[in-house]
Design an enzyme around this catalytic site. Structure first.
Site, PDB file in Angstrom:
ATOM      1  N   HIS A  37       0.854  -1.187   0.000  1.00  0.00           N
ATOM      2  CA  HIS A  37       0.000   0.000   0.000  1.00  0.00           C
ATOM      3  C   HIS A  37       0.892   1.239   0.000  1.00  0.00           C
ATOM      4  O   HIS A  37       2.036   1.204   0.461  1.00  0.00           O
ATOM      5  CB  HIS A  37      -0.885   0.021   1.243  1.00  0.00           C
ATOM      6  CG  HIS A  37      -1.977  -0.989   1.229  1.00  0.00           C
ATOM      7  ND1 HIS A  37      -3.058  -0.914   2.074  1.00  0.00           N
ATOM      8  CD2 HIS A  37      -2.171  -2.106   0.485  1.00  0.00           C
ATOM      9  CE1 HIS A  37      -3.869  -1.926   1.855  1.00  0.00           C
ATOM     10  NE2 HIS A  37      -3.337  -2.674   0.894  1.00  0.00           N
ATOM     11  N   GLU A  96       0.948   3.885   1.827  1.00  0.00           N
ATOM     12  CA  GLU A  96       1.443   4.310   3.133  1.00  0.00           C
ATOM     13  C   GLU A  96       2.600   3.432   3.611  1.00  0.00           C
ATOM     14  O   GLU A  96       3.590   3.937   4.146  1.00  0.00           O
ATOM     15  CB  GLU A  96       0.318   4.264   4.183  1.00  0.00           C
ATOM     16  CG  GLU A  96      -0.857   5.154   3.858  1.00  0.00           C
ATOM     17  CD  GLU A  96      -1.993   4.447   3.116  1.00  0.00           C
ATOM     18  OE1 GLU A  96      -3.150   4.824   3.337  1.00  0.00           O
ATOM     19  OE2 GLU A  96      -1.717   3.513   2.318  1.00  0.00           O
ATOM     20  N   CYS A 144      -6.190   2.078   5.841  1.00  0.00           N
ATOM     21  CA  CYS A 144      -6.799   0.814   6.256  1.00  0.00           C
ATOM     22  C   CYS A 144      -6.193   0.390   7.598  1.00  0.00           C
ATOM     23  O   CYS A 144      -5.276   1.031   8.120  1.00  0.00           O
ATOM     24  CB  CYS A 144      -6.550  -0.260   5.202  1.00  0.00           C
ATOM     25  SG  CYS A 144      -4.819  -0.801   5.112  1.00  0.00           S
ATOM     26  N   CYS A 202      -2.303  -0.223   7.459  1.00  0.00           N
ATOM     27  CA  CYS A 202      -1.515   1.001   7.363  1.00  0.00           C
ATOM     28  C   CYS A 202      -1.606   1.830   8.639  1.00  0.00           C
ATOM     29  O   CYS A 202      -0.608   2.393   9.089  1.00  0.00           O
ATOM     30  CB  CYS A 202      -1.961   1.809   6.153  1.00  0.00           C
ATOM     31  SG  CYS A 202      -1.597   0.968   4.580  1.00  0.00           S
TER      32      CYS A 202
END
Length: 153
Positions: A57, A59, A87, A90
């Site tokens: 992801h 992040e 999410c 993260c």
């Protein structure tokens, strides 16, 4: 507009630039940057499909790059700017990294772990709390996602 608001928009535009990179390679257009002492030290955009990695992801990738830049897994003096509400994975990584501040654009009503679906970030049982600002350039952050998913239908 205060200085903080103006700099938040500047860094969110950097995160949006990362999101556009994800869009160019067919990934869900999410971008993130880590800023420390008024300098970007980590950038990331979604690369799940390209890397065949469910943890890739935006992040997470920005946090990894920032940790390498500082030579430390603790990022206590750093702020993370993300185009969408993080999410659970993260948000948890930000807590472990001791991020000082999270600024994000659009809420994520399907997977957001700040306040939309669950509260991983700043859960009262955690020993680290992160300063939060949401809604920065929210319309641009949500528009890039909406356009992407509309093109997939």
């Amino acid at each position: 507009m205060t200085i903080n608001q103006a700099s938040d928009e500047l860094w969110m535009n950097e995160a949006l630039s990362c999101a556009r990179e994800a869009l160019q390679i067919g990934e869900v257009p999410v971008g993130a940057v880590v800023v420390c002492e008024n300098k970007v030290i980590g950038r990331g955009f979604n690369r799940n499909i390209l890397d065949r990695d469910p943890t890739a992801h935006a992040e997470i990738l920005a946090l990894r790059e920032a940790g390498a830049a500082l030579g430390n897994h603790r990022l206590g003096g750093c702020d993370l700017f993300a185009t969408i509400e993080p999410c659970a994975m993260c948000a948890g990584a930000m807590v472990h990294a001791r991020i000082r501040r999270l600024v994000y654009g659009a809420d994520d009503p399907k997977a957001g772990a700040v306040h939309s679906v669950t509260r991983v970030l700043n859960h009262p049982a955690l020993n680290h709390q992160i300063e939060l600002r949401n809604g920065v350039l929210a319309s641009g952050c949500s528009q890039i996602l909406q356009d992407f998913f509309r093109s997939k239908r």
